[in-house]
Design an enzyme around this catalytic site. Structure first.
Site, short mmCIF file in Angstrom:
data_model
loop_
_atom_site.label_atom_id
_atom_site.label_comp_id
_atom_site.label_asym_id
_atom_site.label_seq_id
_atom_site.Cartn_x
_atom_site.Cartn_y
_atom_site.Cartn_z
N ASN A 69 -66.18 67.42 49.36
CA ASN A 69 -65.19 67.86 48.37
C ASN A 69 -65.87 68.91 47.49
OD1 ASN A 69 -63.33 68.17 46.33
ND2 ASN A 69 -63.68 66.14 45.44
N GLU A 73 -64.17 55.27 45.35
CA GLU A 73 -65.06 56.06 44.52
C GLU A 73 -65.08 55.49 43.11
OE1 GLU A 73 -65.47 60.28 46.20
OE2 GLU A 73 -63.68 60.28 44.97
N HIS A 114 -57.61 61.79 43.74
CA HIS A 114 -59.01 61.84 43.27
C HIS A 114 -59.02 61.47 41.79
CE1 HIS A 114 -62.95 63.34 42.16
NE2 HIS A 114 -63.26 63.30 43.45
N GLY A 149 -70.45 62.24 40.38
CA GLY A 149 -71.13 63.35 39.72
C GLY A 149 -72.14 62.91 38.67
N GLU A 207 -60.47 62.71 39.39
CA GLU A 207 -60.34 63.86 38.48
C GLU A 207 -58.89 64.28 38.34
OE1 GLU A 207 -63.38 66.21 40.38
OE2 GLU A 207 -64.88 64.78 39.67
N LYS A 249 -64.54 70.66 45.21
CA LYS A 249 -63.91 70.75 43.88
C LYS A 249 -63.65 72.22 43.53
CE LYS A 249 -66.36 66.56 42.71
NZ LYS A 249 -66.64 65.57 41.71
N SER A 260 -71.89 60.10 44.15
CA SER A 260 -73.31 60.48 44.16
C SER A 260 -74.03 60.14 45.47
CB SER A 260 -74.04 59.84 42.97
OG SER A 260 -73.48 60.32 41.75
C1 PEP Z 1 -66.29 63.34 44.65
O1 PEP Z 1 -66.02 64.35 44.04
O2 PEP Z 1 -65.42 62.79 45.31
C2 PEP Z 1 -67.65 62.81 44.56
C3 PEP Z 1 -67.91 61.67 45.13
O3 PEP Z 1 -68.58 63.56 43.88
P1 PEP Z 1 -70.17 63.33 43.84
O4 PEP Z 1 -70.63 63.12 45.26
O5 PEP Z 1 -70.72 64.58 43.24
O6 PEP Z 1 -70.42 62.12 43.00
#
Ligand code: PEP
Length: 245
Positions: free
Chosen positions: A8, A163, A93, A169, A95, A10, A208
């Protein structure tokens, strides 16, 4: 079940990122992966990305509108994603839930819109840090499955990404024991919510994931892949995660 490693991007990447994507596709052509590989770049790169890496890496959107067309300035429909070369779309997601106030019900409508357009919906769920600290993680995730995943979800057209919001992040990952426990809960809940199909829907972990922790996470029971944010922006790191399947 063949794992899925999804990146992803973003709101990152312009045309300058395309050679990186092409190099990744080239590496995968030389060394066929033991997983399906998907990259979800910004909308502006979809068609160009699809033209460069078609066949080696699948391309997906990061969101879609729940309607097929209409007066929704700035939005993108699932049909448009499909037309641009996408085969999947991320919906719900954290976000989007946080910054765009998306509800479970809206996320379910977006998943249905994705299916109508012939796309696979990657439906994201996960608890916040406050919810986990209060001991409510299981309850929150269960509620999100019931309300964000339409019961008509099929394994061919749906993946669920667990997640934990506090792990996205931040460099913090859930412990292997917590990931395994939550994925077992999700698997059970999908079984009662979607019937037999629930057993075969891919469950991705996200939060992460990086080259150092991917192998351990991807080996856990009921972890059928990963949704990778930050580490998917670096071709070598994303490749290392793919190789750790
Ligand atoms: C994500 O944006 O879905 C995500 C898991 O980000 P990150 O791997 O940076 O934590």
């Amino acid at each position: 079940m063949r794992p899925l490693i999804a990146g992803n991007w973003k709101m990152n990447g312009t045309g300058q990122a395309l050679p990186r994507m092409a190099a990744l596709a080239e590496s995968l052509a030389n060394e066929p992966p033991r997983a399906d590989v998907l990259i979800c770049p910004p909308f502006t790169l979809l068609s160009r990305a699809a033209a460069i890496i078609a066949g080696r890496i699948a391309i997906g959107g990061q969101d879609c509108h729940e309607r097929a067309s209409g007066a929704f300035t700035g939005d993108i429909s699932a049909d448009m994603l499909r037309d641009a070369g996408a085969t999947s779309v991320i919906v719900g997601h954290s976000e989007r839930r946080r910054y765009h106030h998306e509800t479970d019900e809206l996320v379910a409508s977006k998943a249905e819109a994705a299916w109508r357009a012939g796309l696979t919906a990657i439906i994201c769920i996960g608890e916040t840090e406050a919810e986990r600290d209060a001991g409510h993680a299981d309850k929150v995730v269960h509620r999100q499955i019931m309300a964000s995943v339409p019961p008509a979800a099929r394994s061919a057209t749906t993946a669920i990404a667990y997640e934990p919001v506090w792990a996205i992040g931040t460099g913090k990952t859930a412990s292997p024991a917590d990931i395994a426990a939550m994925h077992a809960l999700i698997r059970d809940a999908l079984g009662s919510h979607c019937g037999g199909e629930g057993r075969d829907i891919r469950l991705l972990y996200g939060g992460s994931v990086n080259p150092a922790n991917a192998r351990e996470i991807l080996a856990l029971p009921n972890v059928n892949g990963a949704l990778v944010g930050g580490a998917s922006l670096k071709a070598e790191d994303f490749l290392a995660i793919i190789r750790s399947v």
